[in-house]
Design a protein around this motif. Structure first.
Motif, mmCIF file in Angstrom:
data_model
loop_
_atom_site.group_PDB
_atom_site.id
_atom_site.type_symbol
_atom_site.label_atom_id
_atom_site.label_comp_id
_atom_site.label_asym_id
_atom_site.label_seq_id
_atom_site.Cartn_x
_atom_site.Cartn_y
_atom_site.Cartn_z
ATOM 1 N N ASP A 45 0.846 -1.181 0.000
ATOM 2 C CA ASP A 45 0.000 0.000 0.000
ATOM 3 C C ASP A 45 0.883 1.233 0.000
ATOM 4 O O ASP A 45 1.793 1.367 0.809
ATOM 5 N N MET A 46 0.619 2.180 -0.911
ATOM 6 C CA MET A 46 1.428 3.378 -1.026
ATOM 7 C C MET A 46 1.339 4.231 0.233
ATOM 8 O O MET A 46 2.277 4.951 0.572
ATOM 9 N N VAL A 47 0.228 4.113 0.948
ATOM 10 C CA VAL A 47 0.075 4.859 2.199
ATOM 11 C C VAL A 47 1.135 4.406 3.201
ATOM 12 O O VAL A 47 1.751 5.232 3.882
ATOM 13 N N ASP A 48 1.352 3.101 3.282
ATOM 14 C CA ASP A 48 2.365 2.560 4.192
ATOM 15 C C ASP A 48 3.757 3.058 3.823
ATOM 16 O O ASP A 48 4.550 3.442 4.693
ATOM 17 N N LEU A 49 4.048 3.056 2.539
ATOM 18 C CA LEU A 49 5.361 3.485 2.063
ATOM 19 C C LEU A 49 5.607 4.960 2.370
ATOM 20 O O LEU A 49 6.662 5.332 2.893
ATOM 21 N N ILE A 50 4.640 5.805 2.049
ATOM 22 C CA ILE A 50 4.785 7.242 2.299
ATOM 23 C C ILE A 50 4.878 7.521 3.788
ATOM 24 O O ILE A 50 5.634 8.392 4.238
ATOM 25 N N SER A 51 4.133 6.762 4.587
ATOM 26 C CA SER A 51 4.168 6.932 6.032
ATOM 27 C C SER A 51 5.568 6.655 6.580
ATOM 28 O O SER A 51 6.084 7.403 7.427
ATOM 29 N N ILE A 52 6.203 5.598 6.086
ATOM 30 C CA ILE A 52 7.561 5.252 6.528
ATOM 31 C C ILE A 52 8.543 6.354 6.132
ATOM 32 O O ILE A 52 9.365 6.804 6.939
ATOM 33 N N LEU A 64 -4.556 13.593 2.941
ATOM 34 C CA LEU A 64 -3.859 14.567 2.095
ATOM 35 C C LEU A 64 -4.541 14.699 0.732
ATOM 36 O O LEU A 64 -5.072 13.721 0.200
ATOM 37 N N PRO A 65 -4.508 15.899 0.148
ATOM 38 C CA PRO A 65 -5.051 16.088 -1.206
ATOM 39 C C PRO A 65 -4.291 15.223 -2.208
ATOM 40 O O PRO A 65 -3.085 15.018 -2.079
ATOM 41 N N MET A 66 -4.985 14.735 -3.206
ATOM 42 C CA MET A 66 -4.385 13.831 -4.173
ATOM 43 C C MET A 66 -3.249 14.498 -4.943
ATOM 44 O O MET A 66 -2.237 13.841 -5.256
ATOM 45 N N ASP A 67 -3.376 15.786 -5.230
ATOM 46 C CA ASP A 67 -2.310 16.452 -5.993
ATOM 47 C C ASP A 67 -1.019 16.533 -5.174
ATOM 48 O O ASP A 67 0.083 16.512 -5.719
ATOM 49 N N PHE A 68 -1.158 16.595 -3.831
ATOM 50 C CA PHE A 68 0.022 16.618 -2.983
ATOM 51 C C PHE A 68 0.680 15.237 -2.948
ATOM 52 O O PHE A 68 1.915 15.117 -2.952
ATOM 53 N N ILE A 69 -0.143 14.200 -2.933
ATOM 54 C CA ILE A 69 0.379 12.835 -2.989
ATOM 55 C C ILE A 69 1.164 12.647 -4.281
ATOM 56 O O ILE A 69 2.237 12.031 -4.297
ATOM 57 N N ASP A 70 0.651 13.214 -5.365
ATOM 58 C CA ASP A 70 1.346 13.113 -6.655
ATOM 59 C C ASP A 70 2.723 13.765 -6.582
ATOM 60 O O ASP A 70 3.710 13.236 -7.121
ATOM 61 N N LYS A 71 2.808 14.901 -5.897
ATOM 62 C CA LYS A 71 4.093 15.595 -5.762
ATOM 63 C C LYS A 71 5.077 14.746 -4.952
ATOM 64 O O LYS A 71 6.275 14.702 -5.263
#
Length: 231
Positions: A45-52, A64-71
């Motif tokens: 899950d990308m959420v897990d990866l970004i959290s780490i 978080l807004p999707m456009d920020f996740i894209d950044k």
């Protein structure tokens, strides 16, 4: 020294420190990522990866807004690139040199503790290095385990993974070499046992042996057969 990743600020969500290259990721985070991929049957899950990688709670990431996740994801594209390095058995940290002894020089205590660690968590590279990668002439003993081991583990966890991967590569090469040698020893041992079994079997056919000697030889034969079958 590890470079400090750049901050990304988003209104209402505070500062996010996002790595942009492998040098920005320490060994501790790298181990967490490896465990994430190992434990997931499908793509993690990308959420897990970004959290780490951002040290942010998963619930915050989900809001978080999707456009920020894209950044953030654009900054993490380097994760698709391999870490380039050459295997090495030493590293210098804060002016101190730490070395991995060659497998032939491993003491039984080191070997046993590393194997116990690997059985429990084969991705605990910091733990492995805290046992095997020490200062020159630094003994791995009860005093080291009680007073130094934990601090050394934390020291390795904080190092950029790009500095640690050469050590991991060296350790894995040694492990493969050791396993090959062990298998060779076992194969040679089995061959010797089989030859001994043949010799004993031939001897038993010789009726010149006394009955008592023959019984002893038969007992030994059965023990050796059992040992040979277990290899």
């Amino acid at each position: 020294y590890m470079a400090i990743p750049k901050k990304v600020v988003i209104k209402d969500f505070g500062d996010f420190i996002v790595p942009e290259k492998w040098e920005d990721i320490n060994l501790k985070k790298f181990q967490q990522i490896m465990r994430l991929y190992e434990s997931s049957e499908n793509k993690p899950d990308m959420v897990d990866l970004i959290s780490i990688l951002t040290d942010k709670d998963k619930e915050i990431i989900k809001q978080l807004p999707m456009d920020f996740i894209d950044k953030i994801m654009v900054r993490l594209l380097f994760l698709n690139e391999p870490i380039k390095c050459n295997d090495s058995n030493k590293i210098t940290i804060d002016g101190e040199e730490y070395l991995i002894n060659h497998m032939e020089q491993l003491k039984f205590m080191e070997y046993g503790d590393v194997n116990t660690l690997l059985d429990h968590d084969r991705l605990n590279y910091a733990g492995i290095l805290s046992i095997l990668c020490r200062k020159k002439n630094e003994e791995y003993n009860d005093d080291y385990i009680n007073n130094i081991l934990q601090k050394r583990l934390e020291m390795f966890e904080k190092q950029p993974v790009t500095n640690i991967i050469p050590l991991i590569g060296f350790f894995l090469l040694l492990s493969n070499s050791f396993e090959a040698r062990l298998q060779s020893y076992l194969t040679e041992g089995k061959s010797q046992i089989n030859q001994l079994l043949k010799d004993i079997g031939d001897s038993l056919k010789n009726m010149g042996f006394k009955k008592y000697s023959m019984i002893c030889q038969m007992i030994r034969l059965k023990k050796l057969q059992k040992l040979a079958n277990s290899i």
